[in-house]
Design a protein around this motif. Structure first.
Motif, PDB file in Angstrom:
ATOM      1  N   THR A  53       0.851  -1.182   0.000  1.00  0.00           N
ATOM      2  CA  THR A  53       0.000   0.000   0.000  1.00  0.00           C
ATOM      3  C   THR A  53       0.885   1.230   0.000  1.00  0.00           C
ATOM      4  OG1 THR A  53      -1.791  -1.112   1.193  1.00  0.00           O
ATOM      5  CG2 THR A  53      -1.752   1.297   1.257  1.00  0.00           C
ATOM      6  N   THR A  67      -1.975  -0.965  -3.775  1.00  0.00           N
ATOM      7  CA  THR A  67      -3.047  -0.025  -3.475  1.00  0.00           C
ATOM      8  C   THR A  67      -2.445   1.364  -3.420  1.00  0.00           C
ATOM      9  OG1 THR A  67      -4.338  -1.645  -2.225  1.00  0.00           O
ATOM     10  CG2 THR A  67      -4.784   0.675  -1.803  1.00  0.00           C
ATOM     11  N   SER A  80      -3.241   5.397  -2.910  1.00  0.00           N
ATOM     12  CA  SER A  80      -4.277   6.278  -2.371  1.00  0.00           C
ATOM     13  C   SER A  80      -3.674   7.562  -1.828  1.00  0.00           C
ATOM     14  CB  SER A  80      -5.058   5.559  -1.256  1.00  0.00           C
ATOM     15  OG  SER A  80      -4.211   5.297  -0.153  1.00  0.00           O
ATOM     16  N   CYS A 138      -4.274  -3.916  -9.193  1.00  0.00           N
ATOM     17  CA  CYS A 138      -4.019  -2.683  -8.457  1.00  0.00           C
ATOM     18  C   CYS A 138      -5.335  -2.009  -8.093  1.00  0.00           C
ATOM     19  CB  CYS A 138      -3.160  -1.722  -9.275  1.00  0.00           C
ATOM     20  SG  CYS A 138      -1.432  -2.228  -9.441  1.00  0.00           S
ATOM     21  N   THR A 139      -5.320  -1.287  -6.964  1.00  0.00           N
ATOM     22  CA  THR A 139      -6.478  -0.524  -6.520  1.00  0.00           C
ATOM     23  C   THR A 139      -6.089   0.937  -6.382  1.00  0.00           C
ATOM     24  OG1 THR A 139      -7.441  -2.401  -5.318  1.00  0.00           O
ATOM     25  CG2 THR A 139      -8.157  -0.195  -4.672  1.00  0.00           C
TER      26      THR A 139
END
Length: 290
Positions: free
Chosen positions: A104, A129, A131, A156-157
């Motif tokens: 992340t 991830t 963000s 992937c996010t």
């Protein structure tokens, strides 16, 4: 290391023999003894062992240091327990490198999360991830992932990113392939709450949902290039801008295409669910040209 290279080969359809996979070196590990067979072309594997981030002076073993010093075809992976990185600036990729999660990456400073800046390079991001991206420094259009070269995203996010410009989750200007990705809960003002592309984009077996473009087109996906969508779910995205007299006079784009909005180029949609989206013009799909 053998399992790492073989897994990468399986995800992207690479053809690596077992001998090549077994011989992939890890920097910091002693070389094989004299007389051992040499397999040319095997990737070098680098490992993140330090989760800190100092953009001005990256420490050895940090993700930023490894990306900065990586050579073409290197693979960067994360040591156990070292896969949650709080970035303090945009992570800039300048080589044809693979970053292999799970991990992340959260932007805690200002700017996008990751950008491939080199137009002649190919980068692969897998099982990440991404963000927290913003464009507070107004340095880039886009926020989560920005691609100026050739990029592949797999598993992937992109979530919780926002930008005043285009493409809060993903911004593509050249060639991008997205496979088994999730783009969710991103926000932009001017095109592509989830994804914006003015290059060539193939998005397949992926989910684009709950994204918002406040003042332009493409709540989920905005296109001004060549877009192909295969076996995707594009749901509950919004292009939400009421049309005003100024919009009409100035020719701006008030809320075109809640799910997918395309103002130029071409669009192909195959075996996909585009539903529950809202837009001032074209709740599901709006195609102006192409």
């Amino acid at each position: 290391c053998t399992e790492l290279v073989e897994a990468l080969a399986e995800v992207f359809g690479l053809s690596l023999g077992r001998e090549a996979a077994a011989s992939a070196p890890v920097r910091g590990v002693p070389p094989p003894p004299p007389g051992a067979p040499t397999i040319h072309g095997a990737p070098t594997v680098l490992e993140v062992v330090d989760t800190s981030d100092d953009p001005s002076n990256p420490a050895p073993g940090t993700l930023r240091h490894l990306v900065l010093h990586a050579e073409d075809h290197d693979i960067i992976r994360f040591a156990e327990g070292k896969n949650n990185i709080a970035l303090k600036a945009t992570l800039e990729i300048g080589t044809s490198v693979t970053i292999l999660g799970p991990a992340t990456l959260t932007q805690t400073g200002s700017g996008a999360v990751v950008i491939l800046k080199a137009q002649d390079k190919e980068a692969t991001l897998t099982n990440l991830t991404l963000s927290g991206g913003t464009d507070k420094n107004m340095g880039y259009a886009g926020s989560g992932v920005i691609n100026w070269g050739t990029m592949r995203l797999a598993y992937c996010t992109m979530t919780g990113n926002r930008t005043y410009w285009q493409g809060a989750g993903v911004n593509n200007t050249k060639t991008l392939t997205m496979t088994n990705c999730t783009v969710k809960g991103n926000f932009s003002n001017t095109g592509g709450g989830g994804v914006y592309s003015r290059g060539t984009l193939l998005i397949q077996d992926s989910v684009v949902e709950d994204n918002l473009c406040y003042d332009d087109f493409g709540g989920g996906i905005a296109n001004e290039g060549t877009l192909t969508v295969k076996r995707c779910s594009v749901k509950n995205n919004t292009a939400n801008s009421p049309q005003s007299q100024n919009d009409i006079l100035l020719g701006t784009n008030p809320g075109y295409g809640g799910g997918i909005g395309s103002l130029s180029g071409t669009v192909v949609i195959e075996d996909s669910d585009v539903s529950g989206n809202e837009g001032y013009f074209g709740g599901g799909v709006y195609i102006k040209n192409g």
